[in-house]
Each structure stands twice: as structure tokens, then as C-alpha cells.
Design a protein around this motif. Structure first.
Motif, short mmCIF file in Angstrom:
data_model
loop_
_atom_site.label_atom_id
_atom_site.label_comp_id
_atom_site.label_asym_id
_atom_site.label_seq_id
_atom_site.Cartn_x
_atom_site.Cartn_y
_atom_site.Cartn_z
N HIS A 122 7.60 5.49 29.17
CA HIS A 122 8.72 6.03 28.71
C HIS A 122 8.85 6.16 27.17
O HIS A 122 9.05 6.99 26.75
CB HIS A 122 10.16 5.21 29.04
CG HIS A 122 11.33 5.73 28.77
ND1 HIS A 122 12.72 5.30 29.03
CD2 HIS A 122 11.61 7.10 28.48
CE1 HIS A 122 13.53 6.09 28.67
NE2 HIS A 122 12.93 7.19 28.33
N ALA A 123 8.20 4.83 26.63
CA ALA A 123 8.16 5.07 25.11
C ALA A 123 7.17 6.09 24.77
O ALA A 123 7.39 6.93 23.64
CB ALA A 123 7.71 3.69 24.58
N ILE A 173 11.99 8.58 32.01
CA ILE A 173 11.15 9.39 31.70
C ILE A 173 11.57 10.94 31.77
O ILE A 173 11.05 11.89 31.24
CB ILE A 173 9.80 9.20 32.20
CG1 ILE A 173 9.28 7.67 31.75
CG2 ILE A 173 8.78 10.17 32.06
CD1 ILE A 173 7.73 7.20 32.23
N GLY A 174 12.38 10.86 33.22
CA GLY A 174 12.78 12.17 33.62
C GLY A 174 13.73 12.94 32.75
O GLY A 174 13.83 14.25 32.87
N ARG A 175 14.19 12.12 31.62
CA ARG A 175 14.95 12.81 30.65
C ARG A 175 14.31 13.67 29.47
O ARG A 175 14.96 14.35 28.97
CB ARG A 175 15.79 11.70 30.01
CG ARG A 175 17.02 11.26 30.85
CD ARG A 175 17.39 9.87 30.34
NE ARG A 175 17.53 9.74 28.73
CZ ARG A 175 18.14 8.47 28.07
NH1 ARG A 175 18.10 7.39 28.84
NH2 ARG A 175 18.59 8.67 26.80
N VAL A 176 13.08 13.37 29.65
CA VAL A 176 12.03 14.04 28.46
C VAL A 176 10.87 14.64 29.15
O VAL A 176 10.21 15.56 28.51
CB VAL A 176 11.71 13.31 27.24
CG1 VAL A 176 12.96 12.82 26.52
CG2 VAL A 176 10.95 12.05 28.04
N ALA A 177 10.79 14.60 30.36
CA ALA A 177 9.50 15.14 30.95
C ALA A 177 10.08 15.62 32.62
O ALA A 177 11.14 15.40 33.06
CB ALA A 177 8.39 14.23 31.18
N GLU A 178 9.13 16.44 33.07
CA GLU A 178 9.23 16.89 34.37
C GLU A 178 8.35 15.94 35.35
O GLU A 178 7.27 15.95 34.74
CB GLU A 178 8.74 18.29 34.74
CG GLU A 178 8.86 18.79 36.14
CD GLU A 178 8.61 20.41 36.40
OE1 GLU A 178 7.92 20.56 37.28
OE2 GLU A 178 8.61 21.07 35.52
N LEU A 179 9.17 15.28 36.10
CA LEU A 179 8.52 14.36 37.00
C LEU A 179 7.84 15.24 38.36
O LEU A 179 8.32 15.99 38.61
CB LEU A 179 9.46 13.37 37.74
CG LEU A 179 10.27 12.58 36.53
CD1 LEU A 179 11.05 11.46 37.16
CD2 LEU A 179 9.29 11.96 35.36
N VAL A 180 6.59 14.63 38.49
CA VAL A 180 5.78 15.25 39.77
C VAL A 180 5.18 14.01 40.50
O VAL A 180 5.04 13.07 39.97
CB VAL A 180 4.57 16.12 39.07
CG1 VAL A 180 5.28 17.60 38.41
CG2 VAL A 180 3.65 15.38 37.80
N LEU A 220 -0.08 15.79 30.57
CA LEU A 220 0.48 15.09 31.75
C LEU A 220 0.32 13.75 31.21
O LEU A 220 -0.74 13.23 30.84
CB LEU A 220 -0.61 15.49 32.89
CG LEU A 220 -0.58 14.51 34.03
CD1 LEU A 220 0.93 14.65 34.72
CD2 LEU A 220 -1.61 14.92 34.95
N LEU A 221 1.55 12.93 31.52
CA LEU A 221 1.19 11.49 31.23
C LEU A 221 1.32 10.56 32.73
O LEU A 221 2.19 11.16 33.49
CB LEU A 221 2.60 11.10 30.54
CG LEU A 221 2.86 9.69 30.28
CD1 LEU A 221 1.85 9.03 29.67
CD2 LEU A 221 4.34 9.50 29.63
N ALA A 232 5.17 14.15 33.87
CA ALA A 232 4.72 12.93 34.02
C ALA A 232 4.64 12.37 35.55
O ALA A 232 5.65 12.77 36.36
CB ALA A 232 6.01 12.12 33.54
N SER A 233 3.82 11.44 36.05
CA SER A 233 3.47 11.06 37.48
C SER A 233 3.26 9.64 37.32
O SER A 233 2.32 9.25 36.87
CB SER A 233 2.50 11.96 38.03
OG SER A 233 2.36 11.67 39.38
N PRO A 234 4.06 8.83 38.19
CA PRO A 234 4.98 9.31 38.99
C PRO A 234 6.54 9.15 38.11
O PRO A 234 7.62 9.91 38.37
CB PRO A 234 5.50 8.30 39.98
CG PRO A 234 4.83 6.98 39.43
CD PRO A 234 3.65 7.37 38.56
N GLY A 235 6.42 8.69 36.72
CA GLY A 235 7.54 8.57 35.76
C GLY A 235 8.59 7.65 36.47
O GLY A 235 8.61 6.79 37.30
#
Length: 426
Positions: free
Chosen positions: A13-14, A37-44, A4-5, A30-33
Motif C-alpha cells: 500500500h505504501a 491499495i484499491g484507492r490508488v490502483a486497479e485491483l486484478v 503492475l505491483l 495491483a494483484s491481489p492488492g
């Protein structure tokens, strides 16, 4: 492993981009992202201020590592609270994060452990601060003690500017962060950003960079959170790096351990390289922004492996490999920044800007009606690598010019000192 980021800027993002390349990674949340970031992680959607809610999410999703991007949650103690739930966290404790959360704390630490820094005074009222400024004279540096999003520092060239900055702090311009101020000697030299990966006992050098704080070309205008950066910083020679470790980083690590707050995470030293050697300007307790962007572009090793080693106290067994190329990032900001930025303008052409040696990291973006829009002050970090600073600079600005965003602006001289050095040495 599931990671979790926490965070939503260009730095995050980096980090997400680099973490997503790790073979160890099973799932990145990732939260909130942000849309990048949404291209490489699921945003929550998590309330990062609600530490128990974050912990519950971690338990539900079997999160094995939490990476905290920004300083606010660290200073608020999120790492301590998550660890109390048995969750592994990359980031310092609340007690350790005082190195960033209170400039006065850091200055006192420097005084106690003989760490080279600017002469200073700490003040909790306007009258005594003004008296110190009057006695010391200008130029002089005024700093809000607490977190002020990179905007609580005034380099005052005159007594009138210094007094105005003091009045702004004590009048509430930076909220609680300005309830106490640090007044510092004005240092001359060349600034550099120096990073160390720390596990509480060991500090491992983690790259260098130079940031550009002023909003305008030629280092003019007000300070910002950073308008661009490049890495490595030529001023940080092997000799200067060795001195920085011996005179600044290692005494800090020993001092924090002695105070019962051993430091684990990223220790980011803002330095002034003076005629006498390196002096500490300030500490941050997380990756810099936009320095993180250029570091991630140059890092050859698996970031997740390195972060795990820091969390597990295993850095004595680690080394870090870097690309020999230079990385340079240009911040594209929304009109009005660093004042009130204009939000909502549409951004096009990012697909035309990115390439093999160019990444565009999202810093303050959102999706509105299917379109990518500006949603902050610093909006994009256009980042490129090259064999020289000049080559990286040319690639970055060529990418900037392919982005269709009339309401955005950037400095056109990021890396100018290093480029001038290269030309002089050619």
C-alpha cells in the motif's frame, strides 16, 4: 507508463501510494492488492505462482514495469521468468534472492567475503545442532534457514529455550523453511534497518529505520513481522552509514557479482550496531514491512524514476532526497496475533484518523458486506510525520485513538528509545 505491483500488505500500500504520485505513471495495477491499495490502483486477480499467467497479463495490458513487493515470488524466480518474456521487473533474480531465501547462504557469503556478522553453524539434523548449542552456551540465536514470514527466529536466553526452538524447526513448525537451521552467536548492541537501491553494479543508500519486532511494550513477548518502525534511525550516523557501505554492502555486491548473481533491487540489511561497529544480522531482498511505510513518507523524490533507474542500471547518475522530518508507524494487529488472529471484525473511523501528516496504510483488510474488516494478523499501519520522533509518535497514537476497532491492539511505545534520547538531550 503502466505498472503492475504484486503484493497485498502494508508495504505494498505504501509503494502504491508513492507510485501513484508519479507524473510518469499512466495506470497502476495491483494483484491481489487490498482495499487501501484499491484507492490508488486497479485491483486484478492473478495467480502470482503462475508466472506465465502474470506475463500474459503484462503483455495484454502493456505493462512497462512490474514491482514485486513480497519475498516469496522473488525466491520462486518470478523476476527471471518475467524478464525471459521481455518484461522489465524491479526485484532480484532467484539466484540473488537467496540472500533472503537461505540464511545459511548469506552466512557462507559473509564468511567467504569477510563481511562482519555473528559466528554461526549450519545444521541439517537435530543432534548436531543440539551439540553445537551445548558447546556454545546461551544466550544464542536459532534461525530456520528458509522463509518463515518473519517468525522463524528465536532469541534463546537459556539452553532449554534453544533446544525447544531447534525441536520446533526440525519437527516442521516452519515447514520446509526449518529443514535446515542456522545457529548464531548472540550479538549485543542496537539494531537498525539499512536499505540500498541496487542495479547490479551500484548500491545507493536508501534510508534507515528501526523496527520493533516483539509483540509487547518494552520489547517483550514473541517476535512478530514487526509492530512498528520509525525513520531515520539515529544510530546510523554518517560515519556508521559509511562503514556499513564499505564493510557490508559493497563486499556483498562484489561477492554476488563474483558468484554470477549480481544484485538488483532493494537490499535490506538488518544490522546490529555493536561496540566493534556494524554487523550483519540478515539480509532481505525487498522493502521491509513496516519500514517501507516510514521510508515512503519521507522520500521526496519520484519513486518510479528511481525504480526505473535501478532496472536500467543507471543508479550512478542518481541521488535521493529525504525529508528532514521523522516518520513513525504503529501497527494495529488483530487480537490473537502473532498466533492465530481473529478475522472478520469491523473497522471504522479511518477517515477521522488520516490527515495532512498522517496516512493509514492497509496491511490485512478486506471488504465484507460493504464494511471494512480485519483479514490478517497485522491489519493497519498508522503512519505520521513530525519534526521529532516524539512529535511523530504523538500524532500516530492520536490517529490510532480515533480508529474504532475494539478487536485491534497495538504497542503503545513505538520509538521509545529515540524519544528517551530526545528527552535526555532536551
Amino acid at each position: 507508463m503502466n505498472v503492475l505491483l504484486l503484493g497485498s500488505g502494508g508495504r505494498e500500500h505504501a509503494l502504491a501510494w508513492k507510485l501513484s504520485a508519479s507524473p510518469l505513471l499512466t495506470k497502476l495495477y495491483a494483484s491481489p492488492g487490498n482495499p487501501g491499495i484499491g484507492r490508488v490502483a486497479e485491483l486484478v486477480k492473478l495467480d502470482v505462482a503462475d508466472h506465465s499467467a502474470v506475463a500474459a497479463f503484462c503483455q495484454e495490458k502493456k505493462i512497462e514495469l512490474v514491482v514485486v513487493g513480497p519475498e516469496g515470488p522473488l525466491v520462486a524466480g518470478i523476476a527471471d521468468d518475467l524478464r525471459a518474456w521481455g518484461i522489465r521487473v524491479f526485484g532480484p533474480s532467484k539466484a540473488s534472492a537467496r540472500l533472503e531465501g537461505s540464511k545459511g547462504f548469506t552466512k557462507d557469503l559473509c564468511a567467504k567475503f569477510n563481511i562482519p556478522t555473528a559466528a554461526y553453524g549450519r545444521f541439517g539434523d537435530l543432534a548436531s545442532a543440539k551439540a553445537y548449542v551445548e558447546k556454545t552456551g546461551a544466550p544464542i540465536v536459532i534461525k530456520a534457514d528458509g522463509l518463515a514470514a518473519g517468525k522463524g527466529v528465536t532469541i534463546a536466553m537459556t539452553l532449554d529455550e534453544a533446544n525447544a526452538a531447534l525441536e520446533a524447526c526440525f519437527d516442521g513448525a516452519f515447514g520446509a523453511a526449518g529443514a535446515e537451521v542456522v545457529v548464531e552467536e548472540y550479538l549485543t548492541g542496537e539494531e537498525a534497518s539499512f536499505f540500498c537501491l541496487c542495479d547490479g553494479a551500484t548500491a545507493l543508500p536508501f534510508g534507515t529505520a528501526q523496527d520493533h519486532k516483539r509483540v509487547g511494550d518494552g520489547d517483550t513477548g514473541p517476535n512478530t513481522g514487526g509492530m512498528g518502525a520509525y525513520s531515520p534511525a539515529p544510530v546510523m550516523t554518517p560515519e556508521m552509514t559509511e562503514r556499513t557501505m564499505r564493510e557490508i554492502i559493497e563486499p556483498t555486491m562484489r561477492g554476488m557479482a563474483e558468484l554470477g548473481a549480481p544484485f538488483a533491487g532493494i537490499l535490506f540489511a538488518g544490522l546490529m550496531i555493536t561496540d566493534q561497529g556494524p554487523k550483519l544480522i540478515e539480509y532481505n531482498t525487498r522493502f521491509g514491512d513496516p519500514e517501507c511505510q516510514v521510508l515512503m513518507m519521507r522520500l521526496k523524490d519520484d519513486l518510479l524514476v528511481l525504480l526505473n533507474a535501478a532496472v536500467d542500471g543507471q543508479l550512478t547518475h542518481m541521488s535521493i532526497r529525504w525529508s528532514n522530518e521523522t516518520a513513525l508507524t504503529v501497527v494495529m494487529a488483530a487480537r490473537g496475533y502473532p498466533g492465530t488472529p481473529e478475522k472478520g471484525s469491523v473497522i471504522r473511523g479511518l477517515d477521522k484518523a488520516e490527515g495532512e501528516s498522517v496516512q493509514v496504510f492497509h496491511a490485512g483488510t478486506a471488504i465484507n458486506g460493504g464494511a471494512l474488516v480485519a483479514n490478517g494478523g497485522r491489519v493497519l499501519n498508522v503512519t505520521a510525520t513530525g519534526k521529532t520522533v516524539g512529535e511523530a509518535q504523538a500524532k500516530a497514537y492520536a490517529a490510532v485513538d480515533r480508529i474504532d476497532w475494539p478487536q485491534g491492539f497495538c504497542r503503545r511505545d513505538i520509538g521509545w528509545q529515540a524519544v528517551a534520547r530526545e528527552k535526555a538531550g532536551a
